[in-house]
Design a protein around this motif. Sequence first.
Motif, PDB file in Angstrom:
ATOM      1  N   TRP A  83      53.712  65.767  44.551  1.00 52.87           N
ATOM      2  CA  TRP A  83      55.245  65.208  44.186  1.00 52.87           C
ATOM      3  C   TRP A  83      55.852  64.656  45.072  1.00 52.87           C
ATOM      4  CZ3 TRP A  83      56.284  66.764  38.881  1.00 52.87           C
ATOM      5  CH2 TRP A  83      55.414  67.577  38.298  1.00 52.87           C
ATOM      6  N   LEU A  84      56.624  63.422  44.681  1.00 57.18           N
ATOM      7  CA  LEU A  84      57.659  62.924  45.756  1.00 57.18           C
ATOM      8  C   LEU A  84      58.784  64.093  46.219  1.00 57.18           C
ATOM      9  CD1 LEU A  84      58.412  60.378  47.287  1.00 57.18           C
ATOM     10  CD2 LEU A  84      59.949  59.682  45.439  1.00 57.18           C
ATOM     11  N   SER A  85      58.898  64.449  47.345  1.00 61.48           N
ATOM     12  CA  SER A  85      59.949  65.466  47.845  1.00 61.48           C
ATOM     13  C   SER A  85      61.210  65.107  47.412  1.00 61.48           C
ATOM     14  CB  SER A  85      59.620  65.791  49.163  1.00 61.48           C
ATOM     15  OG  SER A  85      60.823  66.716  49.603  1.00 61.48           O
ATOM     16  N   ALA A  86      62.002  66.202  47.065  1.00 59.59           N
ATOM     17  CA  ALA A  86      63.306  65.706  46.841  1.00 59.59           C
ATOM     18  C   ALA A  86      64.312  65.370  48.127  1.00 59.59           C
ATOM     19  CB  ALA A  86      64.105  66.953  46.383  1.00 59.59           C
ATOM     20  N   SER A  87      63.553  65.726  49.069  1.00 54.43           N
ATOM     21  CA  SER A  87      64.042  65.355  50.462  1.00 54.43           C
ATOM     22  C   SER A  87      63.915  63.744  51.022  1.00 54.43           C
ATOM     23  CB  SER A  87      63.690  66.058  51.604  1.00 54.43           C
ATOM     24  OG  SER A  87      62.410  66.016  51.814  1.00 54.43           O
ATOM     25  N   ASP A  88      63.011  63.059  50.181  1.00 51.55           N
ATOM     26  CA  ASP A  88      62.768  61.625  50.335  1.00 51.55           C
ATOM     27  C   ASP A  88      64.007  60.824  49.918  1.00 51.55           C
ATOM     28  OD1 ASP A  88      61.343  58.862  49.827  1.00 51.55           O
ATOM     29  OD2 ASP A  88      60.259  59.857  51.302  1.00 51.55           O
ATOM     30  N   PRO A  89      64.435  59.770  51.037  1.00 49.18           N
ATOM     31  CA  PRO A  89      65.475  58.958  50.239  1.00 49.18           C
ATOM     32  C   PRO A  89      65.112  58.314  49.057  1.00 49.18           C
ATOM     33  CG  PRO A  89      64.742  58.381  52.601  1.00 49.18           C
ATOM     34  CD  PRO A  89      63.966  59.378  52.206  1.00 49.18           C
ATOM     35  N   ALA A  90      63.836  58.032  48.699  1.00 47.22           N
ATOM     36  CA  ALA A  90      63.478  57.344  47.581  1.00 47.22           C
ATOM     37  C   ALA A  90      64.043  58.315  46.171  1.00 47.22           C
ATOM     38  CB  ALA A  90      62.081  57.200  47.416  1.00 47.22           C
ATOM     39  N   ASN A  91      64.211  59.524  46.192  1.00 50.65           N
ATOM     40  CA  ASN A  91      64.697  60.299  45.295  1.00 50.65           C
ATOM     41  C   ASN A  91      66.014  60.393  44.930  1.00 50.65           C
ATOM     42  OD1 ASN A  91      62.733  61.225  43.618  1.00 50.65           O
ATOM     43  ND2 ASN A  91      62.370  63.106  44.584  1.00 50.65           N
ATOM     44  N   HIS A  92      66.684  59.771  45.879  1.00 45.73           N
ATOM     45  CA  HIS A  92      68.278  59.685  45.949  1.00 45.73           C
ATOM     46  C   HIS A  92      68.701  58.374  45.459  1.00 45.73           C
ATOM     47  CE1 HIS A  92      68.357  63.679  47.656  1.00 45.73           C
ATOM     48  NE2 HIS A  92      67.381  63.461  48.376  1.00 45.73           N
ATOM     49  N   HIS A  93      69.467  58.345  44.129  1.00 44.77           N
ATOM     50  CA  HIS A  93      70.197  56.968  43.861  1.00 44.77           C
ATOM     51  C   HIS A  93      71.532  56.953  43.791  1.00 44.77           C
ATOM     52  CE1 HIS A  93      65.917  55.728  42.538  1.00 44.77           C
ATOM     53  NE2 HIS A  93      65.939  56.974  42.175  1.00 44.77           N
ATOM     54  N   GLY A 138      39.534  63.517  53.474  1.00 45.12           N
ATOM     55  CA  GLY A 138      39.129  62.600  54.040  1.00 45.12           C
ATOM     56  C   GLY A 138      38.555  61.237  52.935  1.00 45.12           C
ATOM     57  N   GLY A 139      38.789  61.608  51.736  1.00 46.42           N
ATOM     58  CA  GLY A 139      38.389  60.560  50.706  1.00 46.42           C
ATOM     59  C   GLY A 139      39.231  59.459  50.141  1.00 46.42           C
ATOM     60  N   LEU A 140      39.247  58.927  49.235  1.00 50.01           N
ATOM     61  CA  LEU A 140      40.076  58.091  48.504  1.00 50.01           C
ATOM     62  C   LEU A 140      41.545  58.611  48.571  1.00 50.01           C
ATOM     63  CD1 LEU A 140      37.966  56.322  46.009  1.00 50.01           C
ATOM     64  CD2 LEU A 140      38.285  55.503  48.212  1.00 50.01           C
ATOM     65  N   GLY A 141      42.370  57.637  49.058  1.00 47.58           N
ATOM     66  CA  GLY A 141      43.760  57.888  48.561  1.00 47.58           C
ATOM     67  C   GLY A 141      44.220  57.555  47.259  1.00 47.58           C
ATOM     68  N   VAL A 142      45.386  57.896  46.806  1.00 47.68           N
ATOM     69  CA  VAL A 142      45.896  57.346  45.673  1.00 47.68           C
ATOM     70  C   VAL A 142      47.051  56.470  45.885  1.00 47.68           C
ATOM     71  CG1 VAL A 142      47.150  58.233  43.534  1.00 47.68           C
ATOM     72  CG2 VAL A 142      45.097  59.248  44.300  1.00 47.68           C
ATOM     73  N   ARG A 143      47.295  55.217  45.509  1.00 55.13           N
ATOM     74  CA  ARG A 143      48.122  54.347  45.368  1.00 55.13           C
ATOM     75  C   ARG A 143      49.348  54.857  44.433  1.00 55.13           C
ATOM     76  NH1 ARG A 143      46.490  48.878  47.652  1.00 55.13           N
ATOM     77  NH2 ARG A 143      48.242  48.216  46.260  1.00 55.13           N
ATOM     78  N   PHE A 144      50.635  54.434  44.869  1.00 55.08           N
ATOM     79  CA  PHE A 144      51.632  54.552  44.044  1.00 55.08           C
ATOM     80  C   PHE A 144      52.845  53.588  44.610  1.00 55.08           C
ATOM     81  CE2 PHE A 144      52.473  57.796  47.191  1.00 55.08           C
ATOM     82  CZ  PHE A 144      53.824  58.098  47.376  1.00 55.08           C
ATOM     83  N   SER A 145      53.755  53.496  43.456  1.00 58.04           N
ATOM     84  CA  SER A 145      55.079  52.594  44.098  1.00 58.04           C
ATOM     85  C   SER A 145      56.327  53.510  44.186  1.00 58.04           C
ATOM     86  CB  SER A 145      55.186  51.342  42.917  1.00 58.04           C
ATOM     87  OG  SER A 145      54.259  50.560  42.859  1.00 58.04           O
ATOM     88  N   LEU A 146      57.229  53.237  44.971  1.00 55.35           N
ATOM     89  CA  LEU A 146      58.165  53.960  45.042  1.00 55.35           C
ATOM     90  C   LEU A 146      59.583  52.716  45.231  1.00 55.35           C
ATOM     91  CD1 LEU A 146      58.937  56.042  47.913  1.00 55.35           C
ATOM     92  CD2 LEU A 146      57.377  54.370  47.980  1.00 55.35           C
ATOM     93  N   ASP A 147      60.750  52.986  44.902  1.00 53.91           N
ATOM     94  CA  ASP A 147      61.846  52.277  45.056  1.00 53.91           C
ATOM     95  C   ASP A 147      62.663  53.089  46.446  1.00 53.91           C
ATOM     96  OD1 ASP A 147      61.698  50.675  43.039  1.00 53.91           O
ATOM     97  OD2 ASP A 147      62.814  52.179  41.660  1.00 53.91           O
ATOM     98  N   ARG A 148      62.610  52.114  47.366  1.00 53.05           N
ATOM     99  CA  ARG A 148      63.318  52.486  48.603  1.00 53.05           C
ATOM    100  C   ARG A 148      64.181  51.164  49.391  1.00 53.05           C
ATOM    101  NH1 ARG A 148      59.594  55.454  53.344  1.00 53.05           N
ATOM    102  NH2 ARG A 148      60.449  57.333  52.603  1.00 53.05           N
ATOM    103  N   ASP A 149      65.295  51.451  49.698  1.00 54.06           N
ATOM    104  CA  ASP A 149      66.119  50.505  50.215  1.00 54.06           C
ATOM    105  C   ASP A 149      66.356  49.394  49.156  1.00 54.06           C
ATOM    106  OD1 ASP A 149      66.270  52.119  52.659  1.00 54.06           O
ATOM    107  OD2 ASP A 149      64.328  51.053  53.416  1.00 54.06           O
ATOM    108  N   GLY A 150      66.495  49.705  48.106  1.00 49.31           N
ATOM    109  CA  GLY A 150      66.510  48.642  46.912  1.00 49.31           C
ATOM    110  C   GLY A 150      65.456  47.710  46.732  1.00 49.31           C
ATOM    111  N   ALA A 151      64.198  48.086  47.365  1.00 51.18           N
ATOM    112  CA  ALA A 151      63.187  47.274  46.836  1.00 51.18           C
ATOM    113  C   ALA A 151      61.811  48.391  46.329  1.00 51.18           C
ATOM    114  CB  ALA A 151      62.739  46.617  48.376  1.00 51.18           C
ATOM    115  N   THR A 152      60.983  47.981  45.684  1.00 47.50           N
ATOM    116  CA  THR A 152      59.892  48.343  45.356  1.00 47.50           C
ATOM    117  C   THR A 152      58.972  48.468  46.258  1.00 47.50           C
ATOM    118  OG1 THR A 152      60.293  48.264  42.820  1.00 47.50           O
ATOM    119  CG2 THR A 152      58.067  48.861  43.305  1.00 47.50           C
ATOM    120  N   ARG A 153      58.347  49.755  46.669  1.00 51.85           N
ATOM    121  CA  ARG A 153      57.432  49.522  47.795  1.00 51.85           C
ATOM    122  C   ARG A 153      55.897  49.897  47.413  1.00 51.85           C
ATOM    123  NH1 ARG A 153      60.404  47.836  52.725  1.00 51.85           N
ATOM    124  NH2 ARG A 153      62.440  48.216  52.152  1.00 51.85           N
TER     125      ARG A 153
END
Length: 122
Positions: free
Chosen positions: A112-122, A18-33
């Motif tokens: 960790w970003l899961s291997a099943s997330d589309p952002a991990n597949h290039h 319930g505390g602060l979240g951690v922000r991060f960026s990832l590449d998805r659908d050809g864009a950085t999100r």
Amino acid sequence: MGEQAAAPICRSDELVDGGLGVRFSLDRDGATRSAFVVRHDGKVYAYENACAHIPVELDYRDGEFFDLSRRYLVCATHGAYYAPETGVCLGGPCPGRRLNAIAVNERDGAVWLSASDPANHH
């Protein structure tokens, strides 16, 4: 292109229930999100940092994704609030719509970003 070098999003002890979240960026659908990860009821959940109503970032101040009750994720701009477990909007301007989930897992004291997330597949 091969696997991108795996690096954890954050250490497990950085996420308080319930505390602060951690922000991060990832590449998805050809864009950085912009994205974030939070802990709720002991589990970690990650979503793109874009409200389902209007795609503005949810947190007004870095990492503040929970409402005052610490039970819901809330958009600081228009007050849409979401179930942390599912990302479904429960009230505000876009009920029934949902945040874009990001698959993560927690192991070895880190998130960790899961291997099943589309952002991990290039």
